[in-house]
Design an enzyme around this catalytic site. Structure first.
Site, mmCIF file in Angstrom:
data_model
loop_
_atom_site.group_PDB
_atom_site.id
_atom_site.type_symbol
_atom_site.label_atom_id
_atom_site.label_comp_id
_atom_site.label_asym_id
_atom_site.label_seq_id
_atom_site.Cartn_x
_atom_site.Cartn_y
_atom_site.Cartn_z
ATOM 1 C CG HIS A 204 42.376 41.358 42.116
ATOM 2 N ND1 HIS A 204 43.256 42.243 41.963
ATOM 3 C CD2 HIS A 204 41.226 41.417 41.267
ATOM 4 C CE1 HIS A 204 42.775 42.703 40.832
ATOM 5 N NE2 HIS A 204 41.823 42.418 40.403
ATOM 6 C CB CYS B 19 42.923 41.300 37.446
ATOM 7 S SG CYS B 19 41.346 41.728 36.921
ATOM 8 C CD GLU C 68 45.923 41.650 44.363
ATOM 9 O OE1 GLU C 68 45.728 42.795 43.355
ATOM 10 O OE2 GLU C 68 45.873 40.391 43.793
#
Length: 258
Positions: free
Chosen positions: A234, A134, A236
């Site tokens: 994202h 990002c 994660e």
């Protein structure tokens, strides 16, 4: 391989806040066989001991770095699997519980910009694997001479909003032959979105490897050998998707091979 002998992956973030992103990124790196180290402006660490670097998400990149003044702040029935809803709800709660505001309510974090630009240049100079998430993808682009759209609202036609969600609510098209195409296993991928800015002009040596249908750049990578990859989403926060976790696996593998 013992934990002490795993590749050391530095993960950047702010001094205040960013704990949920750190925890989820660290988990992904550990799952991939790496040893994560948290890096912030106040946490010094010898970059020469790093085997790879993740430039994490967070506040907007200061437009000073690409020669612009900041814009004023913006005015403020899809179906998902039970797994998506459960993981999304838990991660949203985690982000809320761990959120802390920047000191003084500042829009930008110039100390973090300075740290991360130094680490990007270090990674490029030493050929260390580099992943931008990002804000991190945007920062890599700006460090290499590119620029950003400070607002992407104009990309979305009337009646279609820019979804901001941990859940995978966007579809991106992947460039055939790109690193992202190979890692995510096809021409399209569903991704999440927490951003209001995007890459405009590409930095030196970068290629676009993912876009939305409306043209918003969602992924970049560097030409030539080495591992330099940036994604606007994202990964994660998508631990339930093996394809997204392969981004961290590729980073750790490149760090180990190096």
């Amino acid at each position: 391989m013992s934990f002490a002998n795993r590749p050391v992956i530095g993960v950047t973030g702010p001094d205040q806040g960013g704990l949920s992103a750190w925890l989820m990124t660290a988990l992904a790196i550990r799952r991939a066989g790496g040893r994560p180290v948290r890096l912030t402006p106040s946490r010094s660490y010898d970059e020469n001991r790093l085997d790879g670097i993740v430039i994490g998400g967070g506040t907007d990149v200061d437009p000073f770095h690409y020669g612009e003044e900041p814009l004023p702040p913006p005015q403020t029935a899809e179906h998902f699997s039970l797994t998506d809803w459960t993981v999304g709800l838990l991660l949203s709660a985690l982000r809320f519980l761990l959120a802390r505001h920047n000191r003084g309510g500042e829009m930008f974090d110039r100390q973090r910009d300075e740290l991360e630009q130094h680490l990007v240049r270090h990674a490029l100079y030493t050929d260390k694997p580099l992943l931008g998430i990002c804000r991190g993808a945007q920062l890599i682009n700006v460090t290499l001479g590119g620029s950003l759209h400070q607002s992407i609202d104009d990309f979305y036609q009337e009646g279609t909003a820019n979804p901001r969600s941990i859940l995978p609510r966007k579809t991106v098209t992947l460039a055939e032959g790109s690193c992202l195409y190979e890692l995510l296993g096809g021409a399209e991928a569903r991704v999440n979105a927490l951003h209001e800015q995007s890459i405009r002009d590409l930095g030196d040596g970068l290629l676009v490897s993912a876009r939305e249908r409306n043209g918003v750049i969602q992924g970049i990578e560097r030409e030539g050998p080495g591992f330099v990859l940036g994604v606007q989403w994202h990964p994660e926060y998508l631990p339930q998707y093996p394809s997204q976790q392969r981004l961290f696996g590729a980073l750790v593998t490149a760090a180990r091979d190096r």
